[in-house]
Design a protein around this motif. Structure first.
Motif, mmCIF file in Angstrom:
data_model
loop_
_atom_site.group_PDB
_atom_site.id
_atom_site.type_symbol
_atom_site.label_atom_id
_atom_site.label_comp_id
_atom_site.label_asym_id
_atom_site.label_seq_id
_atom_site.Cartn_x
_atom_site.Cartn_y
_atom_site.Cartn_z
ATOM 1 N N LYS A 1 43.407 48.226 38.292
ATOM 2 C CA LYS A 1 42.726 47.039 37.746
ATOM 3 C C LYS A 1 43.694 45.876 37.575
ATOM 4 O O LYS A 1 43.303 44.710 37.719
ATOM 5 C CB LYS A 1 42.020 47.380 36.437
ATOM 6 N N GLN A 2 44.966 46.175 37.285
ATOM 7 C CA GLN A 2 45.947 45.082 37.224
ATOM 8 C C GLN A 2 46.132 44.457 38.605
ATOM 9 O O GLN A 2 46.210 43.233 38.737
ATOM 10 C CB GLN A 2 47.285 45.606 36.687
ATOM 11 N N VAL B 1 43.940 44.452 41.073
ATOM 12 C CA VAL B 1 42.708 43.722 41.400
ATOM 13 C C VAL B 1 42.668 42.366 40.679
ATOM 14 O O VAL B 1 42.384 41.329 41.292
ATOM 15 C CB VAL B 1 41.461 44.569 41.064
ATOM 16 N N ALA B 2 42.968 42.363 39.390
ATOM 17 C CA ALA B 2 42.923 41.102 38.627
ATOM 18 C C ALA B 2 43.932 40.105 39.188
ATOM 19 O O ALA B 2 43.632 38.905 39.306
ATOM 20 C CB ALA B 2 43.182 41.365 37.144
ATOM 21 N N LYS B 3 45.115 40.591 39.555
ATOM 22 C CA LYS B 3 46.140 39.690 40.109
ATOM 23 C C LYS B 3 45.718 39.162 41.486
ATOM 24 O O LYS B 3 45.958 37.993 41.814
ATOM 25 C CB LYS B 3 47.488 40.409 40.196
ATOM 26 N N GLN C 1 42.619 38.719 42.467
ATOM 27 C CA GLN C 1 41.571 37.725 42.199
ATOM 28 C C GLN C 1 42.195 36.372 41.872
ATOM 29 O O GLN C 1 41.689 35.325 42.280
ATOM 30 C CB GLN C 1 40.682 38.179 41.032
ATOM 31 N N ALA C 2 43.315 36.388 41.142
ATOM 32 C CA ALA C 2 43.950 35.138 40.713
ATOM 33 C C ALA C 2 44.584 34.384 41.876
ATOM 34 O O ALA C 2 44.845 33.184 41.760
ATOM 35 C CB ALA C 2 45.001 35.426 39.641
ATOM 36 N N GLY D 1 42.854 53.259 36.626
ATOM 37 C CA GLY D 1 42.640 52.234 35.612
ATOM 38 C C GLY D 1 43.766 51.220 35.585
ATOM 39 O O GLY D 1 43.657 50.136 36.150
ATOM 40 N N LEU D 2 44.873 51.602 34.975
ATOM 41 C CA LEU D 2 45.946 50.640 34.702
ATOM 42 C C LEU D 2 46.427 49.930 35.965
ATOM 43 O O LEU D 2 46.377 48.699 36.067
ATOM 44 C CB LEU D 2 47.108 51.371 34.025
ATOM 45 N N ASN E 1 39.310 38.337 47.076
ATOM 46 C CA ASN E 1 38.187 38.952 46.357
ATOM 47 C C ASN E 1 38.270 40.476 46.467
ATOM 48 O O ASN E 1 37.558 41.119 47.236
ATOM 49 C CB ASN E 1 36.852 38.413 46.857
ATOM 50 N N ALA E 2 39.173 41.030 45.661
ATOM 51 C CA ALA E 2 39.484 42.458 45.694
ATOM 52 C C ALA E 2 38.454 43.280 44.940
ATOM 53 O O ALA E 2 37.849 42.812 43.984
ATOM 54 C CB ALA E 2 40.861 42.687 45.076
ATOM 55 N N ILE E 3 38.266 44.517 45.386
ATOM 56 C CA ILE E 3 37.435 45.487 44.666
ATOM 57 C C ILE E 3 38.214 46.792 44.580
ATOM 58 O O ILE E 3 38.615 47.352 45.593
ATOM 59 C CB ILE E 3 36.053 45.660 45.338
ATOM 60 N N GLY E 4 38.452 47.238 43.367
ATOM 61 C CA GLY E 4 39.240 48.450 43.138
ATOM 62 C C GLY E 4 38.382 49.688 43.300
ATOM 63 O O GLY E 4 37.262 49.739 42.798
ATOM 64 N N LEU E 5 38.911 50.673 43.999
ATOM 65 C CA LEU E 5 38.134 51.870 44.317
ATOM 66 C C LEU E 5 38.990 53.125 44.213
ATOM 67 O O LEU E 5 40.204 53.083 44.444
ATOM 68 C CB LEU E 5 37.604 51.774 45.755
#
Lengths: 262, 262
Positions: free
Chosen positions: B79-80, B82-84, B86-87, B75-76, B91-95
């Motif tokens: 997803k951080q 992945v979001a970074k 994306q910015a 999670g933490l 085009n990341a996908i967390g798995l």
């Protein structure tokens, strides 16, 4: 195609959750699950000394609460659900809106209340429909945590009912979509104190009457508003039912509420 | 194709992490990221009253520790990151290994030590290569948390170096794969107290010599064993370098360690 939202009071109960996931795995055709997790986040927050801050049923997401929900929704709940679905033959893939840029959102503007890192989704144009189609084409079942991102590097906390409704709306442009809100109650109740007072059918006219009469419980209004919004944008049918009713949804024995425009 | 593992001491430092993710996003061609997060999990565990239990650098994963690492890694941190990404245009996908059944593992058998919910991966046959290829075909960049699953409903805690090496090995059957272990040091050091004593090239013969001489630091041995295992199974090249060296890896200015069989 079926989009199912599962509510927090079911997630919280291991036996109910297991039964629900077994039923979900058996739904035929492409499907997608959206989960909440607010109660689990609140309990974990309490252990961390983070007290839930709620206004009108919506969580105020300050920086430490954002970390909390990112951990709990995106990690703990999402990955447990995915692992359990894998065990019952459903090739699930856990996602947030940041993953594959599936759901872009914007931080809610500050008016009377500063909701912090709460994300609002502008509409179905904020959904990366190509990514979702690639997952379905690969035989995968997306499982969404109630998190989006602002495309500038931050995760945002987003209402799970809203996520279910906006995903259903985006997919309705290419598929016949049923949207199912499954939770701990049997449906929309005529009398909130009587679990057996399910209203079987509600159209938009009746919904406005029920609201005017004060019959619809305040906590149910955002869910129903989301649902009618989805119907207006092309979703074929919205069902509101208990988690245990999932396998009955396209049968004569369905006993929850069905929403339609007319 | 480049598979990059990023170590915990970089994840822990927001500025270094940001620089690293900007560099990673710029790597040409298909790529994949694997992250750790042990230090962040230990810090969160301390807040929750869960003390890290380590034996030989490996975490003992009891039930509450499994929940902790599922939250923090899946999670933490995931997803951080992945979001970074994306910015910065990736085009990341967390798995995790549970998602799309990407990595199946088995609970480590209890011998002298019960590692709890620690997952060992049998080999590249445990990787769902079709799912990974579908992500690459969709233009996505997988970002793996160090978690797998037992296919029976449980997440398992798995060493991030192992995950990087097994993914690289599986992908090497179809692609020319570089595996990069990037961390806070400049490479494999001749003298652990001298950050500038990087050994530029190590082949298998030299590695065995260095081990016999006690030159290689104990904490480095599992990483190098993983690396040589990957080379033996078809990975083209393994690089061990600091996070800041990522953009130099295929240039003359590369200053980390390069591993090869001969």
């Amino acid at each position: 195609m079926v989009i199912v939202k599962i509510g927090g009071n079911v997630l919280d109960n291991p036996d109910r959750l297991h039964g629900f996931l077994v039923d979900f795995a058996q739904l035929p055709g492409p499907k997608l699950l959206v989960h909440g997790g607010g109660k689990i986040a609140s309990a974990m927050g309490q252990r961390l000394g983070i007290n839930p801050k709620m206004v009108d049923g919506r969580r105020i997401t300050d920086a430490e609460t954002l970390d909390l929900v990112t951990m709990v929704y995106g990690g703990l709940v999402n990955k447990q659900v995915v692992a359990k679905l894998q065990a019952v033959g459903c090739n699930a893939i856990g996602l947030t809106g940041a993953d594959a840029n599936c759901i872009a959102a914007h931080k809610r503007p500050v008016r009377e209340i500063d909701y912090g890192y709460a994300g609002d989704v502008a509409g179905s144009q904020s959904i990366n429909i190509q990514a979702l189609e690639a997952f379905f084409a690969a035989g995968l079942t997306p499982v969404f945590a109630p998190l989006t991102h602002d495309t500038k590097g931050s995760i945002l906390n987003t209402n799970a009912d809203t996520i279910a409704s906006v995903l259903a709306t985006a997919l309705a442009a290419r598929h016949t979509v049923q949207l199912v809100y499954s939770f701990e109650k049997k449906g929309v109740l005529q009398d909130a104190t009587d679990d057996n007072s399910v209203i079987p059918d509600i159209n938009l006219h009746k919904y406005n009457e029920l609201k005017a009469q004060g019959v619809v419980h305040a906590g149910m209004i955002p869910k129903l508003d989301n649902a009618f919004g989805a119907l207006k944008q092309g979703v074929a049918e919205v069902l509101i039912c208990e988690a245990e009713a999932l396998t009955s949804i396209n049968t004569a024995s369905y006993s929850g509420t069905t929403l339609s425009l007319n």
